[in-house]
Design a protein around this motif. Structure first.
Motif, PDB file in Angstrom:
ATOM      1  N   SER A 289       0.836  -1.211   0.000  1.00 21.53           N
ATOM      2  CA  SER A 289       0.000   0.000   0.000  1.00 21.53           C
ATOM      3  C   SER A 289       0.870   1.261   0.000  1.00 21.53           C
ATOM      4  CB  SER A 289      -0.909  -0.003   1.228  1.00 21.53           C
ATOM      5  OG  SER A 289      -1.765  -1.121   1.198  1.00 21.53           O
ATOM      6  N   GLN A 290       1.935   1.253   0.800  1.00 21.18           N
ATOM      7  CA  GLN A 290       2.815   2.404   0.864  1.00 21.18           C
ATOM      8  C   GLN A 290       3.516   2.625  -0.460  1.00 21.18           C
ATOM      9  OE1 GLN A 290       3.040   4.487   3.453  1.00 21.18           O
ATOM     10  NE2 GLN A 290       4.378   5.779   2.199  1.00 21.18           N
ATOM     11  N   HIS A 291       3.933   1.518  -1.105  1.00 26.68           N
ATOM     12  CA  HIS A 291       4.587   1.609  -2.400  1.00 26.68           C
ATOM     13  C   HIS A 291       3.643   2.181  -3.443  1.00 26.68           C
ATOM     14  CE1 HIS A 291       7.403   0.707  -5.594  1.00 26.68           C
ATOM     15  NE2 HIS A 291       6.449  -0.042  -6.206  1.00 26.68           N
ATOM     16  N   VAL A 292       2.370   1.751  -3.397  1.00 27.38           N
ATOM     17  CA  VAL A 292       1.387   2.256  -4.362  1.00 27.38           C
ATOM     18  C   VAL A 292       1.177   3.744  -4.146  1.00 27.38           C
ATOM     19  CG1 VAL A 292      -1.041   2.154  -5.038  1.00 27.38           C
ATOM     20  CG2 VAL A 292       0.246   0.051  -4.682  1.00 27.38           C
ATOM     21  N   ARG A 293       1.111   4.157  -2.876  1.00 24.15           N
ATOM     22  CA  ARG A 293       0.894   5.576  -2.598  1.00 24.15           C
ATOM     23  C   ARG A 293       2.099   6.384  -3.082  1.00 24.15           C
ATOM     24  NH1 ARG A 293      -1.444   3.646   2.232  1.00 24.15           N
ATOM     25  NH2 ARG A 293       0.544   3.877   3.325  1.00 24.15           N
ATOM     26  N   ASP A 294       3.294   5.809  -2.868  1.00 25.96           N
ATOM     27  CA  ASP A 294       4.483   6.512  -3.337  1.00 25.96           C
ATOM     28  C   ASP A 294       4.477   6.661  -4.849  1.00 25.96           C
ATOM     29  OD1 ASP A 294       5.305   6.711  -0.754  1.00 25.96           O
ATOM     30  OD2 ASP A 294       6.660   4.968  -0.831  1.00 25.96           O
ATOM     31  N   LEU A 295       4.105   5.596  -5.557  1.00 26.21           N
ATOM     32  CA  LEU A 295       4.042   5.648  -7.020  1.00 26.21           C
ATOM     33  C   LEU A 295       3.026   6.686  -7.481  1.00 26.21           C
ATOM     34  CD1 LEU A 295       4.227   1.861  -7.971  1.00 26.21           C
ATOM     35  CD2 LEU A 295       5.999   3.587  -8.296  1.00 26.21           C
ATOM     36  N   ILE A 296       1.933   6.745  -6.789  1.00 21.86           N
ATOM     37  CA  ILE A 296       0.882   7.713  -7.193  1.00 21.86           C
ATOM     38  C   ILE A 296       1.382   9.140  -6.969  1.00 21.86           C
ATOM     39  CG2 ILE A 296      -1.418   8.578  -6.598  1.00 21.86           C
ATOM     40  CD1 ILE A 296      -2.182   5.669  -5.971  1.00 21.86           C
ATOM     41  N   GLU A 297       2.023   9.340  -5.815  1.00 23.67           N
ATOM     42  CA  GLU A 297       2.532  10.691  -5.533  1.00 23.67           C
ATOM     43  C   GLU A 297       3.633  11.079  -6.533  1.00 23.67           C
ATOM     44  OE1 GLU A 297       3.826  10.665  -1.540  1.00 23.67           O
ATOM     45  OE2 GLU A 297       1.775  10.591  -0.673  1.00 23.67           O
ATOM     46  N   ARG A 298       4.521  10.116  -6.834  1.00 29.14           N
ATOM     47  CA  ARG A 298       5.587  10.391  -7.797  1.00 29.14           C
ATOM     48  C   ARG A 298       4.993  10.703  -9.164  1.00 29.14           C
ATOM     49  NH1 ARG A 298       9.853   5.753  -8.213  1.00 29.14           N
ATOM     50  NH2 ARG A 298       9.951   6.300  -5.991  1.00 29.14           N
TER      51      ARG A 298
END
Length: 272
Positions: free
Chosen positions: A245-254
């Motif tokens: 979930s954290q990785h997905v959020r990071d990808l979305i923010e990036r």
């Protein structure tokens, strides 16, 4: 004074000879009608005596009607009833009328009397039949009411009979099922008895129980290890989900940040 009786005379002759009342002579005729056709003293019929003594029209007509043929028959003095003079006109006409007319009248009256009696009998019979019909109708009405009253009972009886039949069938089925189950139980008991008779000894049973207990203890330990590993896997899975979930959020923010930078460069290019 009463006249002397002769052995040829009947009571009707004596009654006429002694001028008896009309009711007496008519009563004698009713009691013995053939007396009017019987000759008495001097070969005279009662009508001869009545005509000679000039009796009342009622007596004369009654005697003629009882035996009309006497009008044409003479007595020992060779006289017929009409030969005696009559002061009463009715008596005179009655004695001078032909005997055949009197016979016809008598036969006609007898026929009419028979018809009247027959009608009376028929009326009585009709009345009896009407009464019988009324009684029959009353009985039929009572029977109809009784049938109507019994109809619900008959229907209830039929329904009860059906229920009894159904219960009988169920009871028969239950008896058959019980018999089958009882046979099965007997067979099982017999098998168990054979097993007990042919089965292992007490020592063997104890050894088997010990082996089963050891086996169950080993299985219990394996189950506990498996549950521990399963719990650890659940924890690892939860951690992986969190990281994912954290990785997905990071990808979305990036991706969002890069999109903003591209849009900014596009805006700068447009301004130049």
């Amino acid at each position: 004074m009463a006249k002397e009786a002769y052995k040829e005379d009947l009571p009707i002759h004596l009654a006429c000879a002694n001028r008896a009342p009309d009711s007496t002579i008519i009563a004698l005729l009713d009691a013995y009608t053939d007396g009017a056709s019987t000759r008495g003293r001097g070969g005279s019929f009662p009508i001869h005596v009545a005509a000679q003594l000039k009796l009342s029209p009622v007596t004369i007509v009654s005697l003629i009607r009882a035996f009309p043929e006497a009008l044409d028959r003479a007595n020992d003095h060779d006289k017929v009833p009409s030969d005696y003079a009559q002061k009463n006109e009715i008596c005179r006409e009655a004695l001078n009328r032909p005997a055949a007319c009197w016979i016809e009248d008598v036969e006609k009256e007898e026929y009419l009397e028979k018809v009247a009696r027959r009608r009376t009998q028929l009326r009585q019979k009709i009345s009896e039949l009407q009464h019988a019909i009324e009684v029959s109708n009353e009985r039929r009405l009572k029977a109809t009411k009784l049938i109507d009253a019994m109809e619900p009972r008959i229907q209830a009886h039929d329904e009860t009979a059906k229920q009894v039949d159904e219960l009988g069938k169920k009871l028969s089925d239950l008896e058959a099922h019980k018999s089958t189950e009882f046979s099965k139980i007997k067979a099982r008991i017999f098998e168990r008895m054979e097993e007990l008779q042919n089965g292992p000894s007490e020592e063997e049973i104890k050894n088997r129980c010990t082996m089963k207990r050891s086996y169950m203890q080993g299985v219990q330990k394996q189950y506990e290890k498996l549950m521990t590993r399963t719990e650890q896997l659940h924890k690892d899975l939860q951690a992986i989900k969190v990281v994912h979930s954290q990785h997905v959020r990071d990808l979305i923010e990036r991706g969002t940040h890069e999109q903003e930078e591209v849009e900014q460069r596009d805006d700068d290019a447009d301004s130049i």
